[in-house]
Design a protein around this motif. Structure first.
Motif, mmCIF file in Angstrom:
data_model
loop_
_atom_site.group_PDB
_atom_site.id
_atom_site.type_symbol
_atom_site.label_atom_id
_atom_site.label_comp_id
_atom_site.label_asym_id
_atom_site.label_seq_id
_atom_site.Cartn_x
_atom_site.Cartn_y
_atom_site.Cartn_z
ATOM 1 N N THR A 153 0.838 -1.207 0.000
ATOM 2 C CA THR A 153 0.000 0.000 0.000
ATOM 3 C C THR A 153 0.869 1.252 0.000
ATOM 4 N N GLN A 154 1.897 1.256 0.836
ATOM 5 C CA GLN A 154 2.793 2.417 0.882
ATOM 6 C C GLN A 154 3.523 2.591 -0.448
ATOM 7 N N ALA A 155 3.906 1.475 -1.080
ATOM 8 C CA ALA A 155 4.589 1.561 -2.379
ATOM 9 C C ALA A 155 3.669 2.157 -3.434
ATOM 10 N N PHE A 156 2.394 1.770 -3.420
ATOM 11 C CA PHE A 156 1.448 2.318 -4.400
ATOM 12 C C PHE A 156 1.147 3.782 -4.120
ATOM 13 N N LEU A 157 1.046 4.147 -2.832
ATOM 14 C CA LEU A 157 0.765 5.547 -2.492
ATOM 15 C C LEU A 157 1.946 6.451 -2.836
ATOM 16 N N PRO A 215 -2.995 5.952 4.975
ATOM 17 C CA PRO A 215 -4.171 5.118 5.267
ATOM 18 C C PRO A 215 -4.541 5.218 6.743
ATOM 19 N N SER A 216 -5.837 5.283 7.034
ATOM 20 C CA SER A 216 -6.288 5.249 8.423
ATOM 21 C C SER A 216 -6.207 3.810 8.941
ATOM 22 N N PHE A 217 -6.362 3.654 10.265
ATOM 23 C CA PHE A 217 -6.332 2.314 10.849
ATOM 24 C C PHE A 217 -7.467 1.458 10.280
ATOM 25 N N ASP A 218 -8.685 2.016 10.210
ATOM 26 C CA ASP A 218 -9.818 1.257 9.686
ATOM 27 C C ASP A 218 -9.615 0.897 8.217
ATOM 28 N N ARG A 270 -7.914 3.677 -6.570
ATOM 29 C CA ARG A 270 -9.290 4.177 -6.498
ATOM 30 C C ARG A 270 -9.477 5.029 -5.247
ATOM 31 N N ALA A 271 -8.985 4.527 -4.103
ATOM 32 C CA ALA A 271 -9.124 5.268 -2.858
ATOM 33 C C ALA A 271 -8.402 6.605 -2.938
ATOM 34 N N ALA A 272 -7.226 6.610 -3.544
ATOM 35 C CA ALA A 272 -6.466 7.858 -3.675
ATOM 36 C C ALA A 272 -7.212 8.876 -4.523
ATOM 37 N N ALA A 273 -7.924 8.398 -5.532
ATOM 38 C CA ALA A 273 -8.673 9.308 -6.397
ATOM 39 C C ALA A 273 -9.905 9.867 -5.699
ATOM 40 N N VAL A 297 -6.195 11.586 4.126
ATOM 41 C CA VAL A 297 -6.322 10.308 4.814
ATOM 42 C C VAL A 297 -7.292 9.413 4.054
ATOM 43 N N LEU A 298 -6.885 8.161 3.835
ATOM 44 C CA LEU A 298 -7.750 7.193 3.168
ATOM 45 C C LEU A 298 -8.621 6.481 4.201
ATOM 46 N N GLU A 299 -9.914 6.408 3.913
ATOM 47 C CA GLU A 299 -10.870 5.775 4.818
ATOM 48 C C GLU A 299 -11.560 4.604 4.106
ATOM 49 N N PRO A 300 -12.201 3.692 4.872
ATOM 50 C CA PRO A 300 -12.830 2.519 4.249
ATOM 51 C C PRO A 300 -13.855 2.847 3.170
ATOM 52 N N GLN A 301 -14.590 3.962 3.324
ATOM 53 C CA GLN A 301 -15.614 4.285 2.325
ATOM 54 C C GLN A 301 -15.029 4.572 0.954
ATOM 55 N N HIS A 302 -13.694 4.730 0.878
ATOM 56 C CA HIS A 302 -13.051 4.961 -0.416
ATOM 57 C C HIS A 302 -12.735 3.663 -1.150
#
Length: 431
Positions: A289-293, A302-305, A328-331, A337-342
């Motif tokens: 995830t960190q590599a993609f971000l 990313p948030s904990f959730d 997708r979440a980043a967009a 901060v990235l959250e689960p709803q993303h």
């Protein structure tokens, strides 16, 4: 917290109290949260009446045997149970730091122990002339490993790749071996095939299990003679190449069924590398995830959730699917901060099987959202019989997610039962 804990006695307690064998600095963990007991060689986790519950593979557990690679949640702490090599896993921290001296990681391969153990193999095999087969599910990174094998080989030629399942059978030989002008309708000029383009380099045959039998015969001859005759040609051309193949299919089985030539299999099968699916190396999800971000144009965390949701999902399409979800979440994220709803709906549904996610989900999406069905009392049930698993897989066409929804289990647990009974998912999928 330590990155890993080795079970050095047959019973130990996990909790917030410092007297516990595994003491967690986690406010969501009870003072004495759970006990892990070795019963006749089987490790079992027992909840000790904890405030927030103990979860195994996303299901609340009172007393549950731990299978290899089981995911355990104690409060806000996430663990992976392994039946061996705990000390080796412990050398690789989630942030990418490594305890102790190790060879430098291959630059394009993000991961911990499960992936880094391939590094030494790549360095040993790459300079040789061995033909290699890389096995693994779709999206596990087979081409990435093939490219690293070529890079480390020092071969001066190019890396030429062909996806055997994507080329119409009528054009396969022309694409692979090239053709002479006039060899067939539309052949207006001579064309070099991928075999010739890989001269002094590496030819990567992705999904070789889908190669037509006629082309298999000609490829075998190329490997034996180091010569290729283009379609419509008469003079052989010398080629010096190294062949690396990849497939998600069982080549041994295809040979037995007469769908893949045994002599070609023997020729390309000089060295085999089996890549684990992402569901079996969840400790790599954070690093990936960190590599993609890091490829994004703005700083995102990313948030904990969000991370819990990523870890709860079993990624049937593996690293490729994770990358798509992170992009997708980043967009969609408006802040930093990235959250689960993303996340995609499939990932979100797996997360909501965990009762601890309900409050966070309601805050993100509002009340009234339907949740997937789960057992009435919320506690983990025993495994289905082999007959029941066969019936469910047949009914759902080998769709692990659908079977999991019917059983109220996560994909990873269903995959474990599939492995336990020696079942092959492709046997239940429509062809």
């Amino acid at each position: 917290m330590q990155p890993a804990y080795a079970f050095e006695r047959d019973e130990l307690v996990i909790g917030r109290d410092r007297s516990c064998a595994i003491a967690l600095d986690d406010h969501a963990t009870s003072r004495q949260h759970a006990r892990v007991v070795n019963r006749d060689g089987t490790w079992t986790i027992v909840d000790l009446g904890s405030r927030n519950g103990t979860f195994v593979d996303g299901q609340r557990a009172r007393e549950t045997p731990l299978e290899s690679l089981a995911e355990v949640r104690i409060g806000d702490s996430l663990f992976k149970f392994v039946d061996r090599d705990a000390e080796q896993y412990g050398r690789f921290r989630l942030d990418g730091a490594v305890d102790g001296a190790l060879p430098a990681a291959v630059p394009s391969l993000a991961g911990g122990y499960s992936i880094r153990r391939f590094d030494a193999e790549l360095e040993r095999v790459a300079p040789t002339q061995l033909s290699c087969v890389i096995l693994g599910e779709t999206g596990t990174g087979k081409e990435v490993f093939a490219r690293e094998l070529h890079r480390l080989s020092g071969r001066p030629g190019s890396f030429s790749a062909i996806h055997c399942a994507a080329i119409p059978q009528a054009l396969f030989e022309s694409e692979l071996f090239g053709h002479r002008r006039g060899a067939f309708s539309g052949a207006l000029r001579d064309k070099a095939g991928l075999v010739q383009q890989a001269h002094r380099g590496t030819l990567f045959l992705d999904e070789i299990g889908d190669m037509p039998l006629d082309a298999q015969v000609k490829l075998l001859r190329v490997l034996q003679t180091h010569e290729v005759v283009p379609v419509g040609g008469t003079q052989p051309e010398h080629v010096d190449l190294r062949v690396v193949c990849a497939t998600h299919r069982d080549l041994y089985r295809l040979v037995q069924e007469g769908k893949f030539r045994a002599d070609l299999f023997a020729r390309v099968n000089e060295y085999v590398m089996v890549l684990p699916p992402l569901r079996e190396r969840k400790e790599d999800v954070y690093l990936l995830t960190q590599a993609f971000l890091a490829r994004q144009t703005r700083r995102l965390e990313p948030s904990f959730d969000f991370m819990v949701a990523l870890l709860k999902y079993d990624w049937p399409l593996n690293v490729r699917e994770l990358e798509g979800a992170v992009r997708r979440a980043a967009a969609l994220a408006q802040g930093g901060v990235l959250e689960p709803q993303h996340l995609p709906q499939a990932v979100l549904e797996e997360w909501t099987l965990d009762p601890s996610a309900e409050g966070a989900l309601r805050a993100a999406t509002g009340p009234g959202r339907a949740r997937p069905e789960e057992p009435a009392d919320g506690f983990l049930r025993g495994p289905p019989t082999e007959e029941k698993m066969r019936e469910l897989l047949a009914r759902h066409g080998g769709n692990v997610a659908a079977v999991g929804r019917e059983l109220g289990k996560g994909r990873m647990q269903v995959h474990r039962w599939v492995r336990r009974y020696g079942l092959v998912l492709d046997d239940f999928r429509s062809r």
